[in-house]
Design an enzyme around this catalytic site. Structure first.
Site, mmCIF file in Angstrom:
data_model
loop_
_atom_site.group_PDB
_atom_site.id
_atom_site.type_symbol
_atom_site.label_atom_id
_atom_site.label_comp_id
_atom_site.label_asym_id
_atom_site.label_seq_id
_atom_site.Cartn_x
_atom_site.Cartn_y
_atom_site.Cartn_z
ATOM 1 N N GLY C 32 0.800 -1.222 0.000
ATOM 2 C CA GLY C 32 0.000 0.000 0.000
ATOM 3 C C GLY C 32 0.830 1.268 0.000
ATOM 4 N N CYS C 241 -27.219 -9.661 -16.563
ATOM 5 C CA CYS C 241 -26.646 -9.287 -17.851
ATOM 6 C C CYS C 241 -27.612 -9.691 -18.955
ATOM 7 C CB CYS C 241 -25.304 -9.986 -18.034
ATOM 8 S SG CYS C 241 -24.646 -9.845 -19.718
ATOM 9 N N CYS C 244 -25.683 -12.710 -21.102
ATOM 10 C CA CYS C 244 -25.353 -14.035 -20.558
ATOM 11 C C CYS C 244 -26.156 -14.375 -19.307
ATOM 12 C CB CYS C 244 -23.853 -14.132 -20.262
ATOM 13 S SG CYS C 244 -23.349 -13.233 -18.791
ATOM 14 N N CYS C 266 -22.573 -7.400 -19.226
ATOM 15 C CA CYS C 266 -21.322 -7.556 -18.468
ATOM 16 C C CYS C 266 -20.276 -6.558 -18.960
ATOM 17 C CB CYS C 266 -20.738 -8.958 -18.673
ATOM 18 S SG CYS C 266 -21.564 -10.256 -17.782
ATOM 19 N N CYS C 272 -18.357 -12.644 -19.975
ATOM 20 C CA CYS C 272 -19.626 -12.767 -20.670
ATOM 21 C C CYS C 272 -19.523 -13.840 -21.782
ATOM 22 C CB CYS C 272 -20.014 -11.420 -21.269
ATOM 23 S SG CYS C 272 -21.767 -11.245 -21.643
#
Lengths: 258, 239, 287
Positions: C32, C241, C244, C266, C272
């Site tokens: 970080g 979606c 899909c 997606c 997808c």
């Protein structure tokens, strides 16, 4: 009440090159005491304040502080993290220019609540509640909690600075000309507020001012500075009513009576 | 409790140096010694300019004392105002001595009642007691109730003086310093002040005052100290 | 496996890559923490992923398989050109399949499928400093990181709630890494924040213009900042979606025509396509 001073300053000296910022300044400050530092511009008042706040490092001398656990520590020996923790929990610093002491793009509530978040408070409702409570105490309408200080008057900004500093209930507040540039009526309101907080919270204050009336109204003790040196010190009304040093006599006699 | 000394001045001397007048030195007093006991009212006398107010101010710590000692009793301990730290003098003012000066110092935005009650709280009264005592005093001093919530800045001289007297009296201190407390008051209010001061004296308070008004002096003072005898006759020192 | 003639493998010279790898190693060692590095000029403008590209160049080996996505899609201009850049300069294999890739450079998304050990996810970062919003001084933000003074970050979230009634930050949502450094996860939607937590893949972040690299090593705790009474919540989508039928994935709005018809599909095109290949169908399939 303990007899150990909250703040104990010994021989504080700071030079800017060949110019003296502050020369051999010593004093004690106890809980609930208000010390006014007066003198003309360039007399070393603000340098002294910044030395106390550890914003400047002295060339000589030391500042000792009584911690909450009663232990007295030389502030120069604390590491930076400990100093900064003290600065946002135990101390307040009210700047002459509120734009230096506030986050101008952050709402009043965010400004007031920042110290609570800085010490780990993570409950939005409680932070907001405390901020709102402090806005009320400094006479800012809590309905304006989401406005930024940009829309506030000079007096309101100073009061917001006070709320922002006092929310963690510090024991020592440093004030640098908090009333300069304010209308007299606004000034009176601010002084009244500070007086109330001193009695209510038992705050110790070091207030730097060139206004002797402000010093008389707020402080118990007074320190007159000139060219970095302390010229005279004593009870505020004693220094003002029976000034001893030539410079103090000049200062007192130069005040316009209203 | 009564008849114990509450205040003792020992060989006190005072002069002013005026640096803005080329350092000219104005002698005021020297060799002043006296004692004030509890339950006794002592008046400072002498022609004007002999430093009567200055003595009161020195006792209160408002003026520096150049020579000698000014001892005030504070709960069994003698404190020398001439050499005490500011912090000690503040504590002394809270607990041991009240001062009624000639002029009221007003504080912006603070009403008369609050001003008096704040003095009471300073000397240790709790909020309710201070408020009740402030009301009682202002009532006895005949300050019209409609003025109580107003800041005294716009009051007449007599009204301001009565607020000032209430401030000085509220603390029930064992030593009371009165500087011309009735100067701008009419007969009725003068009588009220005399009544209050007597009551304090009779309950064991030591009172030291400057009273121009012969009637007031006669009504209050048990004895008088003529400061004329202690005034310095030294000529201003050559600079 | 040779690159374009006249260029070193993966464009950057070896000394530069070593410098960047040192920065990456330091970043991995201090999760970080923003490590400064000597960012190079790249043959593309700032804002087009110069930081990510330098990190990718430094970690690529000849046997790596690279995938590049922009907003989840493999076929957008930025993704296509960066993929072509490395194909030309490193001669490596590229793919659109998340599971096949060893290095995935991304702008603004984390793939939907769980990444696996050994994979490296490289983020393109415009502004690495999460505190910049409230503190313009770099000296001061560094000090705040050093002392872990993160009240200011909370002030930003406070301001959000006070203005919008909820934490309205939906992307670049700040996270605390391993309980120490607060980090800007780059402009990914906060929907992806939970995927950063305890991920088996190594996550590297490169900011070219700002010259910073930071990292989240595999299996590192990544917590989104929040308030007790306003806990972190990822976006939720009301519908599946349209292509899909996937639910619980990040959806993009696609405008269908000039009569206001639209559908949600997606954002992760590989996810997808993989689902459709496996026979999953959404409401708009075949339109």
């Amino acid at each position: 009440m303990t007899n150990v001073p909250l703040l104990s300053v010994e021989g504080l000296t700071m030079r800017y090159g060949t110019r003296t910022g502050c020369a051999d300044v010593s004093f004690d400050l106890h809980d609930g005491e208000v010390l006014a530092v007066v003198g003309e511009s360039g007399s070393g008042k603000t340098t002294l304040l910044r030395l106390l706040a550890q914003e400047l490092a002295p060339d000589a001398g030391r500042v000792r502080y009584r911690m909450r656990d009663g232990g007295v520590r030389d502030l120069a020996t604390l590491d930076e993290a400990a100093q900064r923790l003290l600065a946002r929990t135990e101390w307040g610093y009210i700047r002459q220019d509120a734009t230096d002491g506030l986050r101008m793009s952050v709402s009043a509530g965010g400004n007031a609540g920042e110290r609570l978040m800085a010490i780990g408070m993570r409950h939005y409702g409680q932070i907001r509640g405390a901020a709102s409570d402090w806005l009320r105490r400094v006479e800012i309408d809590p309905a304006r909690i989401d406005e930024t200080p940009q829309s506030f008057s000079g007096g309101m900004r100073q009061r917001l600075q006070i709320a922002r500093n006092l929310i963690t209930e510090p024991r020592l507040v440093l004030m640098d000309e908090p009333t300069s540039g304010l209308d007299v009526s606004v000034q009176a309101r601010l002084l009244d507020l500070v007086r109330g907080l001193v009695t209510e919270l038992g705050l110790a204050i070091v207030i730097v001012t060139h206004d002797l009336a402000v010093a008389r109204l707020l402080s118990h003790r007074m320190m007159v500075m000139r060219r970095g040196c302390v010229i005279e010190t004593g009870l505020t009304d004693r220094v003002l009513d029976d000034p001893e040093a030539p410079y103090t006599q000049l200062l007192v006699s130069s005040v316009l009576a209203a | 409790m009564t008849h114990l000394p509450q205040l003792a001045l020992e060989d006190v001397g005072k002069s002013f140096t005026l640096h803005l007048r080329g350092g000219v030195r104005l002698p005021v007093l020297s060799g002043l010694s006296f004692t004030v006991r509890r339950g006794e009212c002592v008046a400072l006398g002498g022609p004007s300019g002999t430093g009567k107010s200055s003595v009161l101010r020195m006792v209160y710590g408002n003026y520096r004392c150049d020579e000698g000692a000014i001892k005030v009793r504070d709960e069994g301990e003698w404190v020398d105002v001439a050499s005490a730290t500011p912090r000690r003098i503040i504590a002394l003012r809270r607990r041991a001595m009240g001062h009624v000066s000639q002029f009221l110092r007003v504080i912006p935005r603070i009403g008369a009642l609050d001003l008096v009650a704040a003095a009471g709280r300073d000397s240790g009264l709790d909020f309710e007691a201070a408020d009740a005592r402030a009301r009682e005093l202002l009532g006895r001093l005949n300050l019209p109730a409609r003025l109580w919530t107003l800041p005294p800045a716009t009051f007449s001289g007599g009204e301001q003086q009565r607020v000032n007297i209430a401030r000085g009296l509220i603390g029930n201190h064992p030593l009371l310093l009165l500087d011309e407390p009735t100067a701008s008051l009419d007969a009725r209010n003068r009588a009220a002040v005399i009544g209050l001061a007597r009551q304090r004296r009779d309950s064991g308070c030591a009172v030291l005052g400057v009273f121009h008004d012969a009637e007031v002096r006669a009504a209050l003072a048990d004895r008088e100290i003529d400061l004329g005898r202690f005034t310095r006759v030294v000529a201003a020192e050559a600079v | 496996m040779t690159g374009a003639i006249g260029y070193n493998f993966a464009y950057l010279d070896e000394q530069t890559k070593r410098m960047i790898r040192r920065a990456i190693l330091k970043a991995i060692a201090i999760p970080g923490y923003q490590v400064p590095f000597a960012s190079r000029e790249m043959p593309m403008p700032y804002g087009w992923g110069t930081g990510g590209v330098q990190v990718t160049a430094a970690v690529l080996g000849p046997r790596d398989v690279l995938k590049v996505i922009d907003q989840g899609a493999d076929d957008t201009t930025n993704a296509v050109s960066i993929r072509a850049f490395f194909r030309n300069t490193a001669g490596i294999a590229t793919t659109t399949r998340t599971s096949e890739a060893t290095v995935i450079q991304t702008r603004h998304r984390i793939p939907e499928g769980r990444l696996h050990e050994g994979q490296i996810l490289v983020f393109q970062v415009p502004i690495p400093e999460p505190l910049r919003f409230l503190e313009p001084r770099e000296t001061e933000t560094r000090r705040l990181h050093a002392l872990a003074e993160y009240g200011l970050m909370q002030v930003k979230l406070y301001e959000d709630i006070s203005r919008h009634g909820h934490i309205a930050t939906t992307y670049a949502y700040p996270v605390a890494v391993e309980g120490r450094y607060v980090m800007d996860p780059s402009p990914t939607p906060k929907f992806d924040n939970p995927k950063m937590d305890n991920s088996p893949a190594l996550q590297l972040f490169g900011a070219g213009r700002e010259r910073r690299i930071y990292a989240v090593p595999p299996y590192t705790n990544v917590r989104s900042l929040d308030f007790e009474d306003h806990p972190f919540r990822a976006q939720e989508f009301a519908e599946p979606c349209a292509l899909c039928g996937a639910i619980g994935v990040y959806l993009d709005e696609v405008v269908m025509d000039d009569r206001g018809r639209r559908m949600f599909v997606c954002s992760d095109t590989d996810h997808c396509e993989t689902r459709r290949a496996a026979g999953h169908r959404g409401g708009a399939f075949g339109l």
